[in-house]
Design a protein around this motif. Structure first.
Motif, mmCIF file in Angstrom:
data_model
loop_
_atom_site.group_PDB
_atom_site.id
_atom_site.type_symbol
_atom_site.label_atom_id
_atom_site.label_comp_id
_atom_site.label_asym_id
_atom_site.label_seq_id
_atom_site.Cartn_x
_atom_site.Cartn_y
_atom_site.Cartn_z
ATOM 1 N N PRO A 1 0.819 -1.213 0.000
ATOM 2 C CA PRO A 1 0.000 0.000 0.000
ATOM 3 C C PRO A 1 0.851 1.260 0.000
ATOM 4 O O PRO A 1 1.890 1.330 0.637
ATOM 5 C CB PRO A 1 -0.808 -0.110 1.293
ATOM 6 C CG PRO A 1 -0.800 -1.554 1.629
ATOM 7 C CD PRO A 1 0.509 -2.081 1.130
ATOM 8 N N ALA A 2 0.407 2.251 -0.740
ATOM 9 C CA ALA A 2 1.075 3.550 -0.795
ATOM 10 C C ALA A 2 0.149 4.588 -0.174
ATOM 11 O O ALA A 2 -0.861 4.253 0.428
ATOM 12 C CB ALA A 2 1.413 3.892 -2.242
ATOM 13 N N ASN A 3 0.475 5.839 -0.329
ATOM 14 C CA ASN A 3 -0.360 6.925 0.172
ATOM 15 C C ASN A 3 -1.556 7.086 -0.755
ATOM 16 O O ASN A 3 -1.511 7.815 -1.729
ATOM 17 C CB ASN A 3 0.458 8.221 0.253
ATOM 18 C CG ASN A 3 -0.329 9.340 0.877
ATOM 19 O OD1 ASN A 3 -1.352 9.106 1.522
ATOM 20 N ND2 ASN A 3 0.130 10.560 0.684
ATOM 21 N N ALA A 4 -2.614 6.365 -0.484
ATOM 22 C CA ALA A 4 -3.751 6.289 -1.392
ATOM 23 C C ALA A 4 -4.655 7.505 -1.284
ATOM 24 O O ALA A 4 -4.934 7.996 -0.201
ATOM 25 C CB ALA A 4 -4.554 5.030 -1.116
ATOM 26 N N SER A 5 -5.136 7.960 -2.436
ATOM 27 C CA SER A 5 -6.129 9.029 -2.451
ATOM 28 C C SER A 5 -7.526 8.464 -2.215
ATOM 29 O O SER A 5 -8.435 9.173 -1.843
ATOM 30 C CB SER A 5 -6.071 9.769 -3.784
ATOM 31 O OG SER A 5 -6.267 8.864 -4.854
ATOM 32 N N PHE A 6 -7.708 7.173 -2.444
ATOM 33 C CA PHE A 6 -8.980 6.501 -2.209
ATOM 34 C C PHE A 6 -8.665 5.103 -1.700
ATOM 35 O O PHE A 6 -7.935 4.349 -2.342
ATOM 36 C CB PHE A 6 -9.793 6.397 -3.511
ATOM 37 C CG PHE A 6 -11.062 5.602 -3.365
ATOM 38 C CD1 PHE A 6 -12.193 6.185 -2.839
ATOM 39 C CD2 PHE A 6 -11.114 4.272 -3.741
ATOM 40 C CE1 PHE A 6 -13.369 5.456 -2.692
ATOM 41 C CE2 PHE A 6 -12.275 3.539 -3.592
ATOM 42 C CZ PHE A 6 -13.401 4.133 -3.072
ATOM 43 N N LYS A 7 -9.175 4.736 -0.537
ATOM 44 C CA LYS A 7 -8.933 3.386 -0.035
ATOM 45 C C LYS A 7 -10.040 2.958 0.914
ATOM 46 O O LYS A 7 -10.676 3.790 1.567
ATOM 47 C CB LYS A 7 -7.579 3.280 0.655
ATOM 48 C CG LYS A 7 -7.413 4.103 1.907
ATOM 49 C CD LYS A 7 -6.022 3.927 2.493
ATOM 50 C CE LYS A 7 -5.811 4.840 3.678
ATOM 51 N NZ LYS A 7 -4.474 4.669 4.235
ATOM 52 N N ARG A 8 -10.251 1.663 0.970
ATOM 53 C CA ARG A 8 -11.200 1.031 1.876
ATOM 54 C C ARG A 8 -10.577 -0.276 2.328
ATOM 55 O O ARG A 8 -9.851 -0.928 1.571
ATOM 56 C CB ARG A 8 -12.536 0.733 1.183
ATOM 57 C CG ARG A 8 -13.283 1.958 0.678
ATOM 58 C CD ARG A 8 -13.804 2.775 1.852
ATOM 59 N NE ARG A 8 -14.569 3.913 1.403
ATOM 60 C CZ ARG A 8 -14.076 5.139 1.233
ATOM 61 N NH1 ARG A 8 -12.803 5.361 1.454
ATOM 62 N NH2 ARG A 8 -14.832 6.127 0.860
#
Length: 142
Positions: A103-110
Motif C-alpha cells: 500500500p502507498a499513500n492512497a487518495s482513495f482506499k477502503r
C-alpha cells in the motif's frame, strides 16, 4: 476533482497486493449490499412489500494473471487458514502506482476483515496461470 482510474486500483490481502487492476490482465470488484427483510403487516396497503435494511455486507473479488510462485503460495495459505485477513483496495495517483506491491499513500482506499471463500486457479496451455479469488467481509468496510 480527479477520477478513480481502474488501472491504479489494487486489492491487498494481509498488506500485500493480491491483484493489480491492469487493463486486459485483472478485474477487481467490491460489492456492498444492504440486506433487507419484509416488514409488511396485515394493515399494509396494497400488495407491495415494505422492505427495511436489517444488515449490511460486502464482498471483494479479483481475477489476476499474477503467476509469481510466492503470490500463489500466499493465497493458498490464506485459504487454508480459514481465518479473517485484512483485505483492502486502494487507488493512488499516477500510472506507475499500479505496479506497487505494498500500500502507498492512497487518495482513495477502503479496508476490512474478510474470509477468503473462493480460490480458483486456471491453467491454460501456453498461457500464464490465472487466479480468481473471492472474499466475504466479516465486519465493516471502512
Amino acid at each position: 476533482m480527479s477520477k478513480i482510474k481502474g488501472q491504479n486500483l489494487r486489492l491487498f490481502v494481509g498488506g500485500n497486493a493480491a491483484a493489480n487492476a491492469v487493463p486486459e490482465e485483472t478485474n477487481v470488484s467490491v460489492t456492498i449490499t444492504g440486506n433487507t427483510e419484509d416488514n409488511s403487516t396485515k394493515d399494509s396497503e396494497g400488495m407491495f412489500t415494505q422492505e427495511t435494511v436489517v444488515s449490511k455486507s460486502w464482498q471483494a473479488q479479483a481475477d489476476s494473471y499474477d503467476a509469481e510462485p510466492d503470490s500463489l503460495k500466499n493465497l493458498v495459505n490464506t485459504f487454508k487458514a480459514a481465518q479473517p485477513v485484512q483485505v483492502g483496495f486502494d487507488q493512488t495517483t499516477g500510472a506507475a502506482n499500479s505496479k506497487n506491491r505494498v500500500p502507498a499513500n492512497a487518495s482513495f482506499k477502503r479496508s476490512g476483515q474478510a474470509l477468503m471463500n473462493d480460490l480458483t486457479f486456471t491453467f491454460n496451455d501456453r498461457a500464464t496461470v490465472s487466479v480468481a479469488m473471492q472474499f466475504q467481509g466479516t465486519g465493516p468496510l471502512s
